[in-house]
Design a protein around this motif. Structure first.
Motif, short mmCIF file in Angstrom:
data_model
loop_
_atom_site.label_atom_id
_atom_site.label_comp_id
_atom_site.label_asym_id
_atom_site.label_seq_id
_atom_site.Cartn_x
_atom_site.Cartn_y
_atom_site.Cartn_z
N ASP A 202 -11.59 0.10 -9.59
CA ASP A 202 -10.31 -0.37 -9.05
C ASP A 202 -9.34 0.77 -8.74
N GLU A 203 -9.84 1.96 -8.49
CA GLU A 203 -8.93 3.06 -8.18
C GLU A 203 -8.18 2.80 -6.88
N ALA A 204 -8.90 2.35 -5.84
CA ALA A 204 -8.24 2.07 -4.56
C ALA A 204 -7.22 0.95 -4.69
N ILE A 205 -7.54 -0.06 -5.48
CA ILE A 205 -6.63 -1.19 -5.65
C ILE A 205 -5.38 -0.76 -6.41
N LYS A 206 -5.53 0.09 -7.41
CA LYS A 206 -4.36 0.59 -8.12
C LYS A 206 -3.44 1.37 -7.19
N HIS A 207 -4.05 2.09 -6.27
CA HIS A 207 -3.24 2.82 -5.28
C HIS A 207 -2.48 1.85 -4.39
N LEU A 208 -3.13 0.77 -3.95
CA LEU A 208 -2.46 -0.21 -3.08
C LEU A 208 -1.32 -0.91 -3.81
N LEU A 209 -1.51 -1.17 -5.08
CA LEU A 209 -0.47 -1.87 -5.84
C LEU A 209 0.80 -1.04 -6.02
N LYS A 210 0.70 0.26 -5.78
CA LYS A 210 1.89 1.11 -5.88
C LYS A 210 2.78 1.04 -4.65
N TYR A 211 2.29 0.45 -3.57
CA TYR A 211 3.07 0.39 -2.34
C TYR A 211 4.28 -0.53 -2.52
N LYS A 212 5.42 -0.11 -1.96
CA LYS A 212 6.66 -0.89 -2.08
C LYS A 212 7.15 -1.29 -0.69
N PRO A 213 7.03 -2.56 -0.34
CA PRO A 213 7.55 -3.02 0.96
C PRO A 213 9.07 -3.09 0.96
N TRP A 214 9.63 -3.44 2.11
CA TRP A 214 11.08 -3.38 2.27
C TRP A 214 11.82 -4.36 1.36
N TRP A 215 11.19 -5.48 1.03
CA TRP A 215 11.92 -6.48 0.24
C TRP A 215 12.13 -6.07 -1.22
N ASP A 343 5.71 -10.88 -4.94
CA ASP A 343 6.42 -10.55 -3.70
C ASP A 343 6.99 -11.79 -3.03
N THR A 344 6.24 -12.89 -3.08
CA THR A 344 6.74 -14.13 -2.48
C THR A 344 7.99 -14.63 -3.20
N VAL A 345 8.00 -14.49 -4.51
CA VAL A 345 9.19 -14.87 -5.28
C VAL A 345 10.39 -14.04 -4.84
N MET A 346 10.20 -12.74 -4.68
CA MET A 346 11.31 -11.88 -4.24
C MET A 346 11.82 -12.29 -2.87
N ILE A 347 10.92 -12.58 -1.95
CA ILE A 347 11.34 -12.95 -0.60
C ILE A 347 12.16 -14.23 -0.62
N LYS A 352 17.06 -17.15 3.25
CA LYS A 352 16.49 -17.51 4.55
C LYS A 352 16.25 -16.31 5.44
N ALA A 353 17.14 -15.33 5.38
CA ALA A 353 16.99 -14.17 6.26
C ALA A 353 15.68 -13.43 5.99
N ALA A 354 15.35 -13.23 4.73
CA ALA A 354 14.11 -12.53 4.39
C ALA A 354 12.90 -13.36 4.80
N VAL A 355 12.96 -14.66 4.56
CA VAL A 355 11.84 -15.53 4.97
C VAL A 355 11.68 -15.50 6.48
N LEU A 356 12.78 -15.58 7.20
CA LEU A 356 12.72 -15.54 8.66
C LEU A 356 12.17 -14.21 9.16
N LYS A 357 12.56 -13.12 8.54
CA LYS A 357 12.05 -11.81 8.96
C LYS A 357 10.53 -11.74 8.81
N CYS A 358 10.01 -12.28 7.72
CA CYS A 358 8.56 -12.30 7.51
C CYS A 358 7.87 -13.20 8.54
N LEU A 359 8.46 -14.36 8.82
CA LEU A 359 7.87 -15.28 9.80
C LEU A 359 7.87 -14.66 11.20
N LEU A 360 8.92 -13.94 11.53
CA LEU A 360 8.96 -13.28 12.84
C LEU A 360 7.88 -12.21 12.95
N ASP A 361 7.62 -11.51 11.86
CA ASP A 361 6.55 -10.52 11.87
C ASP A 361 5.19 -11.19 12.04
#
Length: 606
Positions: A202-215, A343-347, A352-361
């Protein structure tokens, strides 16, 4: 008329409207506002907004125009100072006229009655063939899409069907059957080896889990601000829309949706399902888009891929998402399920603005993917319009319910815990075997070292043995030399002793014969009769041949000859056998044998 680009901001006392109208005549424009209505006109631009709060004309209003940017900035006083206008970034909902916010459907089907005129009646053919009436019911079509408002779409799009969704013939497949087929497909697709490989490596997965999106950063800012001011509302400072996203919202056609309680429930659950899939996609690709982005989102969402409308709770949504993450994508790790959940909980907490931004993407991703654009028509576009009108309190309640819901590995029904336990047990056994192999290897090395020592000692002894063998060979060589010299002696001296021993001095007949290995020659001169001489020659030949084949018996023969010299025994001239059936090497003839004398003479000389 052209709808211009615009944005709204506010402070406690004023609402600010910024409108971009390049190449417009700044000297000719009209502005009208009253209550919740706002209208702006500057040829060829026209903008009409329905505001979320009331504004008033009291002399404090102000407008300005920036010629470099081509923008109008209008400040309008609020009727109630300090009032917060919610949803100012929901541009699509602001564009709707007030009268359209009713429950009346936007499209009404009106059945026009076909009344025949008198002329048509006169021209009617009364002799037409009559067919008995049979009541035919149209085939039942099961709904799907946003709020279950669509049906019959895939009958016209059979070519695009297999590339977009997994279910075949959704119009004729009931909701329960869709769910049953989906579960069967997921169970067939699950691969324990793939899951265990990602579980242990799980080395690659641990690396992915460190990523921080904008939200994540936006959520930290919101939490810090709420902790200071204890406010519980959206703020544009946390979520900022790009110009491209604003353009997307302006292009949407605003409309209202007639949803009953059951349909609204499905819409909220479908929203969670879509956001979970989107969060997984953002995490595994670290925010970058690629050709697999569209596939990841629609494949991990049962709402999009199976047109699932039978979710009864948030827990059902989480179980479905968890199963699909562990069955379909490249990275199949339960940690990614948990990460998408958080992440879904944070959004949802961002509003609404964060949810809408994700839906637009998501809308943009599906637009750029050729077959997936159908899902925009079925779901995403409607979600983008609908979310702008949802009350923040309902979204907060949905987020709270999601936070209270838990998901464990035992809930997904794929026996993950049993697989992990068995794999750990096998791994421990392999470690034990490896440790035992290491010990045996060390023992083997020790034994090899001992063997090498013994080989060295044996090589030393073998060298000594070789030395002794060489000595023996030398001695045997000397013995061979003695035998050869002995045979030479036979050749030189055999004739005279024979004559002396037999008492024959007449040399009328002479016989020469090669004896042994062909090197020694025996010359016999005798005057005795031929028969007697032949017998003696035969006896001498046999004796000489025995001596040449087994020289080691010479010593024995010498001893026997000495004994016979001392104690002569008269026996027949023959080769006898002992009791064991073995022939003696040499038995002495009763007659005097010159070989015996020669052998003894040779030994005396030695």
């Amino acid at each position: 008329m052209i709808t211009p680009a615009f944005e709204l901001t506010q402070d406690p006392d004023f609402l600010t409207v910024k409108i971009r109208v390049p190449y417009a005549r700044a000297s000719e424009f009209d502005i009208y506002f009253e209550g919740e209505d706002f209208k702006f006109y500057a040829k060829p631009y026209f903008l009409r907004l329905t505001l979320p709060g009331r504004i008033v004309e009291d002399g404090r209003e102000k407008a300005s125009y920036n010629t470099d940017e081509g923008t109008f900035t209008i400040r309008l006083p609020k009727e109630v100072p300090g009032q917060y206008f919610e949803g100012l970034d929901m541009l699509t909902s602001l564009l709707a006229p007030k009268k359209s916010r009713s429950a009346k459907p936007l499209v009404e089907e009106i059945a026009a009655s076909a009344e025949l005129s008198e002329e048509n009646e006169e021209e009617f053919d009364w002799e037409v063939e009559q067919i008995p009436y049979e009541e035919s019911t149209p085939p039942l079509q099961h709904p799907y899409g946003f709020g279950n408002l669509r049906s019959g779409v895939f009958q016209r799009l059979q070519d695009e069907l297999s590339d977009v969704i997994d279910i075949k013939d959704p119009d004729q497949t009931p909701a329960e059957e869709r769910r049953r087929k989906r579960l069967a497909a997921e169970a067939a697709k699950f691969e324990p080896d793939h899951y265990l490989a990602d579980f242990f490596e799980d080395e690659a997965i641990k690396h992915l889990l460190k990523y921080k999106p904008w939200w994540i950063d936006a959520h930290k800012k919101m939490t810090a601000l709420q902790g200071e001011s204890h406010q519980d509302h959206d703020s544009p400072a946390f979520v900022v829309f790009s110009e491209e996203e604003k353009e997307q919202m302006r292009k949407f056609t605003n409309k209202s949706y007639l949803l009953d309680k059951r349909s609204r429930h499905h819409v909220y659950l479908g929203l969670i399902d879509i956001l979970l899939a989107y969060c997984y996609e953002i995490c595994v690709n670290e925010g970058d888009k690629n050709v697999e982005s569209s596939w990841n989102i629609r494949k991990l969402s049962a709402t999009l891929c199976w047109l699932e409308v039978s979710f009864s709770s948030i827990h059902d949504v989480l179980v479905s998402f968890g199963r699909r993450v562990l069955c379909y994508p490249l990275y199949r790790h339960f940690g990614l399920v948990t990460r998408a959940f958080n992440d879904t909980v944070m959004i949802l907490q961002l509003g609404k603005a964060a949810v809408l931004k994700c839906l637009l993407d998501i809308h943009k991703i599906f637009t750029e993917s050729d077959p997936a654009y159908i899902l925009n028509d079925l779901f995403i576009t409607d979600y983008c319009i609908w979310i702008q009108k949802v009350k923040s309190k309902k979204l907060a309640a949905l987020c709270e319910s999601l936070q209270k819901t838990t998901l464990s590995k035992s809930h997904v029904g794929l026996e993950l815990e049993e697989l992990e336990a068995a794999a750990v047990l096998v791994q421990e056994e392999e470690k034990a075997l490896k440790a035992a192999g290491t010990v045996s290897k060390q023992q083997l090395l020790c034994s090899e070292s001992e063997t090498s020592d013994s080989e060295e000692s044996s090589s030393t002894s073998s060298s000594e043995t070789e030395g002794s063998d060489s000595d023996e060979q030398e001695s045997s060589t000397s013995e061979d030399g003695e035998i050869n010299s002995f045979q030479g002696t036979l050749q030189e001296e055999r004739t005279a002793p024979l004559i002396d021993c037999n008492g024959l001095r007449q040399g009328t007949n002479t016989s020469v014969m090669e004896v042994g290995d062909g090197k020694s020659k025996v010359s016999l001169q005798s005057t005795t009769p031929p028969g007697k001489l032949v017998e003696e020659l035969e006896m001498q030949i046999h004796s000489a041949m025995r001596l040449s084949e087994q020289p080691e018996g010479l010593a024995t023969a010498g001893c026997i000859s000495q004994e016979q010299e001392e104690n002569p025994v008269h026996e027949p001239d023959r080769f006898s056998e002992d009791a064991a059936g073995k022939g003696n090497f040499l038995e002495v003839s009763p007659k005097p044998n010159p070989l015996l004398f020669l052998c003894s003479t040779n030994e005396d000389e030695d």
